[in-house]
Write a protein that holds these residues in place. Structure first.
Motif, PDB file in Angstrom:
ATOM      1  N   SER A   1       0.741  -1.215  -0.167  1.00  0.00           N
ATOM      2  CA  SER A   1      -0.047  -0.048  -0.053  1.00  0.00           C
ATOM      3  C   SER A   1       0.813   1.344  -0.053  1.00  0.00           C
ATOM      4  O   SER A   1       1.895   1.435   0.688  1.00  0.00           O
ATOM      5  CB  SER A   1      -0.859   0.155   1.198  1.00  0.00           C
ATOM      6  N   TYR A   2       0.228   2.205  -0.625  1.00  0.00           N
ATOM      7  CA  TYR A   2       1.208   3.541  -0.630  1.00  0.00           C
ATOM      8  C   TYR A   2       0.091   4.847  -0.835  1.00  0.00           C
ATOM      9  O   TYR A   2      -0.913   4.692  -1.154  1.00  0.00           O
ATOM     10  CB  TYR A   2       2.177   3.596  -1.583  1.00  0.00           C
ATOM     11  N   VAL A   3       0.741   5.788  -0.278  1.00  0.00           N
ATOM     12  CA  VAL A   3       0.014   7.375  -0.251  1.00  0.00           C
ATOM     13  C   VAL A   3       0.788   8.110  -1.067  1.00  0.00           C
ATOM     14  O   VAL A   3       1.980   8.055  -1.156  1.00  0.00           O
ATOM     15  CB  VAL A   3      -0.175   7.804   0.837  1.00  0.00           C
ATOM     16  N   ASP A   4       0.250   8.800  -2.135  1.00  0.00           N
ATOM     17  CA  ASP A   4       0.990   9.583  -3.353  1.00  0.00           C
ATOM     18  C   ASP A   4       0.330  10.835  -3.696  1.00  0.00           C
ATOM     19  O   ASP A   4      -0.791  11.032  -3.474  1.00  0.00           O
ATOM     20  CB  ASP A   4       1.216   8.696  -4.198  1.00  0.00           C
ATOM     21  N   LEU A   5       0.801  11.507  -4.621  1.00  0.00           N
ATOM     22  CA  LEU A   5       0.269  12.836  -4.925  1.00  0.00           C
ATOM     23  C   LEU A   5       0.270  12.490  -6.593  1.00  0.00           C
ATOM     24  O   LEU A   5       1.002  11.803  -7.222  1.00  0.00           O
ATOM     25  CB  LEU A   5       1.160  14.022  -4.616  1.00  0.00           C
ATOM     26  N   ALA A   6      -0.723  13.219  -7.207  1.00  0.00           N
ATOM     27  CA  ALA A   6      -0.932  13.538  -8.610  1.00  0.00           C
ATOM     28  C   ALA A   6       0.210  14.347  -9.030  1.00  0.00           C
ATOM     29  O   ALA A   6      -0.161  15.433  -9.597  1.00  0.00           O
ATOM     30  CB  ALA A   6      -2.545  13.783  -8.945  1.00  0.00           C
ATOM     31  N   HIS A   7       1.349  13.987  -9.072  1.00  0.00           N
ATOM     32  CA  HIS A   7       2.541  14.812  -9.453  1.00  0.00           C
ATOM     33  C   HIS A   7       2.576  15.209 -10.761  1.00  0.00           C
ATOM     34  O   HIS A   7       2.663  16.227 -11.141  1.00  0.00           O
ATOM     35  CB  HIS A   7       3.900  13.491  -9.373  1.00  0.00           C
TER      36      HIS A   7
END
Length: 356
Positions: free
Chosen positions: A183-189
């Motif tokens: 699992s991961y948390v990320d940004l719409a880079h």
């Protein structure tokens, strides 16, 4: 007279709910109405109740401790200092670089903000060598922590794969560069790069360049792709690039290279605020004004964005919210209420100040 220890019954009376409800909130059980959960947490805060962690661990088989791991892939050239044990030089130099970046302070703030109301505690671990990574996995295997929140600083970091292979609960900040069922948390880079390009274009800038972060990282690739795509749609077929490493010094060096090769630049998108600070410093030293001569857009909206001269226009990455969500996701994995790898993607926001 010795003051007696507060109990669940005391909190229940203060909150006006049952002891069982207080117990479910304290133990992180999910099927509690959010309004009642907030009521109980307020009562805990007012009374100063602290759970008996030893007794609680016997029931839940959990330590209520989370490992917050700053991890890399190991680097050459970090010589040990006098008094260091073998391997300490690498870790000390790595830790010094990491904690000079305000980004990591925001990571800690978000994690602590989530854990503290739940009477959970973070243990900070730095893993920049294979020996250090074995310490992390051993720490978790022995039950000294219930799971790990991993912030990788290098695309080749093997720690996420090692945690998955060991079957240990873990969540990453940012999508791992290598495919890993975690699992991961990320940004719409990519969207962040697009916002930066469209803002510079709207300011009338046409001779644009970018200072990227390390291009082996997915986040940096995505920021660059979004910036390029927006410019291509506007008719710009070529964008000069200099690759930095997220430090102020690399921002200075990257801007020096860009201006030497493209002296007519009037705008630059920089992949983090620390490098953007270095870009602004270099431009000032060359007698160039920001934004009059060169407009600068950073990325992160860290504390550096406010102290930079001039204050940075930047793409905000909501790090505190992202890391709190990361901790919440890990808690669900630990409790067994979430079993499949999950991604949570946040949206960036342009924050306009004086640099562009």
């Amino acid at each position: 007279m010795e003051r007696r220890s507060l109990t669940l019954e005391d909190v229940a009376r203060e909150a006006g709910v049952s002891r069982a409800t207080v117990s479910r909130v304290v133990n992180g059980v999910r099927n509690v109405d959010p309004a009642i959960r907030d009521l109980v947490r307020d009562a805990i805060e007012r009374t100063g109740y602290a759970p008996n962690r030893a007794a609680r661990s016997l029931v839940t088989r959990r330590t209520e401790t989370i490992a917050l791991v700053i991890s890399g892939a190991g680097e050459e050239g970090d010589a040990p200092r006098e008094g260091d044990r073998p391997g300490d030089g690498v870790q000390n130099a790595f830790a010094a670089r990491v904690f000079a970046d305000p980004f990591f302070g925001r990571v800690v703030s978000g994690v602590v903000g989530f854990l503290r109301p739940r009477s959970m505690h973070p243990v900070l671990m730095v893993a920049e060598s294979e020996a250090a990574r074995k310490q992390v996995t051993g720490f978790l295997r022995q039950g000294s922590a219930d799971g790990a929140l991993v912030v990788s600083t290098h695309a080749e970091d093997p720690l996420p794969s090692q945690l998955v292979a060991e079957g240990l609960p873990a969540v990453c900040f940012a999508r791992p560069a290598l495919p890993v069922p975690i699992s991961y948390v990320d940004l719409a880079h990519r969207e962040g790069g697009r916002l930066a390009a469209e803002h510079l274009l709207a300011r009338g800038r046409r001779r644009l360049a970018t200072v990227t972060g390390p291009l082996d990282l997915p986040a940096c690739q995505e920021r660059l792709a979004g910036f390029r795509e927006a410019l291509e749609r506007a008719g710009t077929a070529y964008v000069p690039i200099a690759e930095g490493n997220f430090t102020r010094e690399s921002g200075v060096a990257s801007m020096a290279r860009l201006l030497a090769e493209h002296p007519g630049l009037d705008g630059v998108f920089v992949a983090n605020d620390l490098m953007a600070q270095g870009v602004c410093e270099f431009l000032r030293e060359r007698g160039m004004r920001v934004p009059q001569n060169v407009a600068v857009v950073g990325f992160d909206d860290s504390s550096v964005a406010l102290t930079c001269g001039p204050p940075l226009t930047t793409v905000r990455q909501p790090v505190e919210e992202m890391t709190a969500a990361m901790a919440g996701l890990l808690q669900e994995h630990i409790q067994g209420t979430r079993t499949e790898p999950t991604s949570l993607i946040f949206e960036p926001e342009l924050v306009v100040r004086d640099s562009a």
